[in-house]
Design a protein around this motif. Sequence first.
Motif, PDB file in Angstrom:
ATOM      1  N   UNK A   1       0.840  -1.205   0.000  1.00  0.00           N
ATOM      2  CA  UNK A   1       0.000   0.000   0.000  1.00  0.00           C
ATOM      3  C   UNK A   1       0.872   1.251   0.000  1.00  0.00           C
ATOM      4  N   UNK A   2       1.911   1.234   0.817  1.00  0.00           N
ATOM      5  CA  UNK A   2       2.817   2.374   0.896  1.00  0.00           C
ATOM      6  C   UNK A   2       3.482   2.655  -0.451  1.00  0.00           C
ATOM      7  N   UNK A   3       4.031   1.624  -1.070  1.00  0.00           N
ATOM      8  CA  UNK A   3       4.719   1.808  -2.347  1.00  0.00           C
ATOM      9  C   UNK A   3       3.738   2.194  -3.456  1.00  0.00           C
ATOM     10  N   UNK A   4       2.555   1.588  -3.455  1.00  0.00           N
ATOM     11  CA  UNK A   4       1.572   1.893  -4.487  1.00  0.00           C
ATOM     12  C   UNK A   4       1.142   3.339  -4.469  1.00  0.00           C
ATOM     13  N   UNK A   5       0.945   3.898  -3.274  1.00  0.00           N
ATOM     14  CA  UNK A   5       0.535   5.293  -3.167  1.00  0.00           C
ATOM     15  C   UNK A   5       1.581   6.211  -3.776  1.00  0.00           C
TER      16      UNK A   5
ATOM     17  N   UNK B   1       0.573  -8.563  -2.449  1.00  0.00           N
ATOM     18  CA  UNK B   1       1.429  -7.377  -2.485  1.00  0.00           C
ATOM     19  C   UNK B   1       1.089  -6.502  -3.685  1.00  0.00           C
ATOM     20  N   UNK B   2       0.928  -7.119  -4.846  1.00  0.00           N
ATOM     21  CA  UNK B   2       0.569  -6.368  -6.053  1.00  0.00           C
ATOM     22  C   UNK B   2      -0.858  -5.826  -5.959  1.00  0.00           C
ATOM     23  N   UNK B   3      -1.744  -6.587  -5.314  1.00  0.00           N
ATOM     24  CA  UNK B   3      -3.103  -6.108  -5.082  1.00  0.00           C
ATOM     25  C   UNK B   3      -3.089  -4.865  -4.199  1.00  0.00           C
ATOM     26  N   UNK B   4      -2.256  -4.872  -3.170  1.00  0.00           N
ATOM     27  CA  UNK B   4      -2.150  -3.711  -2.280  1.00  0.00           C
ATOM     28  C   UNK B   4      -1.634  -2.490  -3.025  1.00  0.00           C
ATOM     29  N   UNK B   5      -0.640  -2.673  -3.884  1.00  0.00           N
ATOM     30  CA  UNK B   5      -0.115  -1.562  -4.672  1.00  0.00           C
ATOM     31  C   UNK B   5      -1.192  -0.993  -5.582  1.00  0.00           C
TER      32      UNK B   5
ATOM     33  N   UNK C   1      -2.804   2.740  -5.114  1.00  0.00           N
ATOM     34  CA  UNK C   1      -2.645   3.692  -6.209  1.00  0.00           C
ATOM     35  C   UNK C   1      -3.970   4.192  -6.733  1.00  0.00           C
ATOM     36  N   UNK C   2      -4.932   3.287  -6.834  1.00  0.00           N
ATOM     37  CA  UNK C   2      -6.268   3.673  -7.294  1.00  0.00           C
ATOM     38  C   UNK C   2      -6.892   4.681  -6.344  1.00  0.00           C
ATOM     39  N   UNK C   3      -6.791   4.435  -5.046  1.00  0.00           N
ATOM     40  CA  UNK C   3      -7.419   5.304  -4.053  1.00  0.00           C
ATOM     41  C   UNK C   3      -6.827   6.706  -4.095  1.00  0.00           C
TER      42      UNK C   3
END
Length: 533
Positions: free
Chosen positions: A122-126, A170-174, A178-180
């Motif tokens: 989540x952190x990296x995706x944001x 992990x990829x789902x969290x990213x 990112x979407x949010x």
Amino acid sequence: MTVSPYHTCRPPGNVSRVLFHNISSWRLEDIWILFFTGHEDHIIVQLQNGEVWELTSCHRFRRDDKSGLNYDYSGRKSSFPCMDGYVYDKSKWDSTVVTQWDLVCNREWFAKVIQPVFMVGVLLGAMIFGYLSDRIGRRFVLWATSTGIFLFGLAAAFSFDYYSFMIARFLLAMSGSGYLVVVFVYVTEFIGMKSRTWACIQMHSFFAVGTMVVALTGYFVRTWWIYQMVLSTVTIPFVLCCWILPETPFWLLSEGRCEEAQKVVDTIAKWNRARSCKLSELLSLDLNGPIGNEPLEVKKHNLLDLFYDWNVGTRTLTIWLVWFTGCLGFYFFSLNSVNLGGNEYLNLFLMGAVEIPAYIFMCLGMDSIGRRKVLVFSLISGALLCGVIMVIPKNYFIWTVVVTMAGKFAIGAAFGLIYLYTAELYPTMVRSLAVGSGSMVSRVGSIMAPFCVYLSSIWNFLPQLLVGILAFISGVLSLMLPETMGRPLATTWEEAAKQDTEKDSSGKLFPTTNNTALEKIEVIDSGVSGLSE
């Protein structure tokens, strides 16, 4: 999905009788409720071959001396590992990730790292997708991340082992993170000043509704991979229809793609049954010239740009602290709610439900007294409520529940507000980067939230003390932030920097050499163009 149900070592053969203290049964499943009343309890089973075994959660012992089926035994015993797997309690959950791959006992830490690894994603995706949306556009990133939520969600559901499950999650969290982040920026840039507050903040209400849907889905679907599939399919309508959405005019203009921005503005005017405006006149640019047909050479931005000067840097650090405190408090109150007792699904449902009135209160306050005042009030109220929890006697647990819900209300309001407030405090070229970096910092808080709950083992009210101090400091520092109520979005660093000194709330932007046009687009009379609605 990662809950660890009651379990015991599986005996090495078919069971003929089961004994727990003075209670006898034919099946292991009949004694789960009694088994975990004590820490040192064990189950006695007799196999069809006559062997007697003692079973615990993580060990099993064979009685070497022949004896009857008695609970007390003082003879010799041989210890054996749980090589045959485990027997799990299925009264609440048919299947979880823990039961799927036996993530208990010496493999328990595999289950404990699932959520922290998810939050790292989540952190990296944001951060990554916030940066990409500033470079390649909001619409493409929205489509890519929503598609990723669907595909990686299904991949997690059909994982063939623990490691593939972790990679998919992990990829789902990213993708989800990112979407949010990008969807808030997208809505912020498309909505005019008058409706921006309600449109952006009520997106959090849908987030809260999603929390309640998760609780309901978990209640009715007790098999983890079916549960994961159901939640993954909610993105299908958006994946199929995302191509209809246009790119935001703000981003197109920031990239010098004025002709495309003009087409989007014309479409908006057509749907609103209003007269369009000519961006070439507002921008004093020739759309038939090189600027209208070819993208300008635009400077690329990075995290250091959020420290443009001393004032902007101080603003960024304050905003990051609010993000961290809001997320830490938000997840602390949610995670700690399970300690209040009762039904787990109902607790989660109520945690989502209590956010909706918080967002309504926030919208009413933001449009009447301003963003900064509501943020400061919410943070300091949350700090005071943490202090109130600390002085409530243990016997008055109902009051503890009520004040805890009030604390979640206050922290939830602050956490919901900070998305829109951050987007309004920064100019277009780094807006996604600012929201993404704030979300990244907040996820550090979400990673620390479970450990914050564990601090209660040191002192019962240490978590409330920590969250209260952070909320109070964040509220005081937020007094130095500029007010953005009723003002158009900043489009240049000059406009963003001058927010600190501008006291006029009429909505006028400062004239700049690059983007005076966007002021005119936002404040243009609604009866003429309809674009500011």
